[in-house]
Every structure is written in structure tokens, then in C-alpha cells.
Design an enzyme around this catalytic site. Sequence first.
Site, PDB file in Angstrom:
ATOM      1  N   ASP A   1       0.628  -1.723   0.017  1.00  0.00           N
ATOM      2  CA  ASP A   1      -0.004  -0.260  -0.178  1.00  0.00           C
ATOM      3  C   ASP A   1       0.945   1.404   0.004  1.00  0.00           C
ATOM      4  OD1 ASP A   1       0.858  -0.748   2.349  1.00  0.00           O
ATOM      5  OD2 ASP A   1      -0.804   0.177   3.930  1.00  0.00           O
TER       6      ASP A   1
ATOM      7  N   GLU B   1      -0.129  -1.032   6.136  1.00  0.00           N
ATOM      8  CA  GLU B   1       1.314  -0.488   6.826  1.00  0.00           C
ATOM      9  C   GLU B   1       1.345   0.579   6.974  1.00  0.00           C
ATOM     10  OE1 GLU B   1       5.534   0.884   7.383  1.00  0.00           O
ATOM     11  OE2 GLU B   1       4.232   0.878   6.221  1.00  0.00           O
TER      12      GLU B   1
END
Length: 360
Positions: free
Chosen positions: A71, A130
Amino acid sequence: MMIERLREYVGAETPTGDAAALNAFADRLGTRYAELGATVRRVPTPTGDHLVADFPGRAGAAPLLFLAHHDTVWPIGQLRDAMPWREQDGIIHGPGVFDMKGGLVVLETALEQVAGRDHRPLRVVVVADEEVGSPSARSLVTAEAQGAYAAFGFEPPHPNGDLKTSRWGSTRVRIEVTGREAHAALDPASGVSAIDELVDQLLAVRRIVAGYDEVLCNVGTITGGGRTNVVPGSAAADIGFRFVDPATEEAVLQAVAELQPERDAQLAVRVMSNRPAWQPSAATDALLAQVVAAGRSVGQEVGGAAATGAADTNLTGWLGIPTLDGLGPIGQGAHAVHEQVIAATLTERAALVAAIITSL
């Protein structure tokens, strides 16, 4: 080849929370890891799947754990509008090149380079959230870290290329206030302003933090109210805290949790995500010495230093597993529109990671 792959990965925009985009990218990674000999598992979550890839290695040896994420902080369209892919004077620009599509390319290339060579078993964990503290991945990282010989993160390094040998703890806290709506001119006394209450609580948080050294506090978002002629009935703020040690973290978070309303309002304090402090250790120092030797075997000088930013390596370091982070390419501008990497360091980092894998 590495630059072409990085361009492909940057072109597949993967904002945190966009499950469709993240899962499509996980398909790419999973296919590639399987081609390189891994057994790949998907761990589904509503906000995007995590990926675990196990590569076979030396029988009976403890595995090396590699931590990464797919991400980014950038929305779909960032590449088209504000941050187009650009290569100029050996520098590559684009959303996610530094944090951390570049690290993913380094890892993948190193895995290609060690294929067929003797090494420990390798476990790769790529998480989908994350950038918001890995709330759905914490238990996965903790479980997959059990029994690891060492853990390595592919986040960006220090500006000079040094690896990261410890990290401050990071906790996201949300303060939510429920007041009482009323007409702001005709009957203001019947209302209880949730925004006024939230402001007072944020000042109280500042007073708490001021009592401790080396605590960072950032009020990242504030929401509340809706009209200027209505006393606001709800308000909220998200706060990011950074702590250098667990004792300070516990004390500050306890004090914040015990905040009391200043007026007739309801107050709720929730921890949204938490990464404990990863502190310096003799085990990590010993691992760094091994990595320094591996670097010299490929003509590179490697250093290490503490870092204030948090990542999934906080968890492995906190668990006592020898840990190093910052194996991504050298660059700058994480979470900023000038995000960039130095192209030549992609191949350098891949060579370093391959040397680490074959020497430990």
C-alpha cells in the site's frame, strides 16, 4: 530491467484501503514469487489481502524474514496528475517509488539472484495496510516472525544509505466527543459544543506530552460540526504519538486514556493502531556486523543508525528478533510530492540483499 519493473509497479496505484487495487497488485507479486519457487498464501482482509511467500532453503535452518508492504499513501490518479513518472539525471520520480515500490523491486530482484544457491529458508510477508499502522497485519507479522533467525525490512534507508537499527514506537489515538446540538443564536445555553470540548482535550494532551522528553505528538486530522448556526454535537481528532521507550509510551497513553470532559459532554479515547518501540540491542548489533561483512563482499560499505519513524519491523525488534530495516533504494520524499529514488541504488541494494541471503 529493475527500472522497467519499478515503472510497472508504480503504474499500479495501490492506496491504503482500496481492496480491489491492492488485491490486483498482490496477484502480481504472488504470481512472481510462485515463479521463483515460493509457496504463496493469501491472508484476506476487507481492506486488502496480505501475502506470505515461503521459499525453501537449507534443511533445519531458521528462516530469514523479509517484511514489506504494497500500500501507499497516494490516491488513485496521483500518477496522472501531480506526480507523473519521470526519469532525469539518474533520479526516478513518482508515487511510491521510495515508499515502498522500490523496496519491493529490490527484494524481488535479490530473490531472482539467489535462486538455486544455498541459503536459509526465506519468508516474505507483504502487508496491505502498513501506511495506517498495520492494524489488520499486526497479528500476522507477529505469527510469521516466530522462529526467524533475523528480520529485514525494505522501507527506505537513512538519507546516506545507512540501515535502521531501532525505531521509536508509534501509536494512533482517536479522541471522539459527543456534545448536544442547539441553535447557536436562539438557544446556545441548551447546547454543549463538542468542538469546544475537543479543543480543551487537545490542549490537555499537549500538557501531558510536555511532561516527557522525546515524545512526538501530531494532531493529524480534526472533524466536527456542520453549520455555523448550530452548536456542534460531535467532533473527533486523530493523534499520532511517537515514543522512544515502552515506559514513556505506557505512561502517556494511560494519561490520555484517563482524560475527563470539561463540560457536559461524552468523551471516548480509542487506540487505532500501535507499534511498540524497537530498542537497540546487542543482537541487532551482531546482525549489523554480519551485514557489514556481506556488504563488503560486494564492494559496499554499510552503516546503521536509529530511526524515529515506525514500521512493521517495530514488531520484530520488540519481540527480540535481530532486526534491520531500510534495505530499499536510497532516495527522499516519502509521503511528499517530490518522492524519488536514485536509480543506481536499485541494483546496489539488490546485490546487498542477495549477499545477505547467501552469507547468513
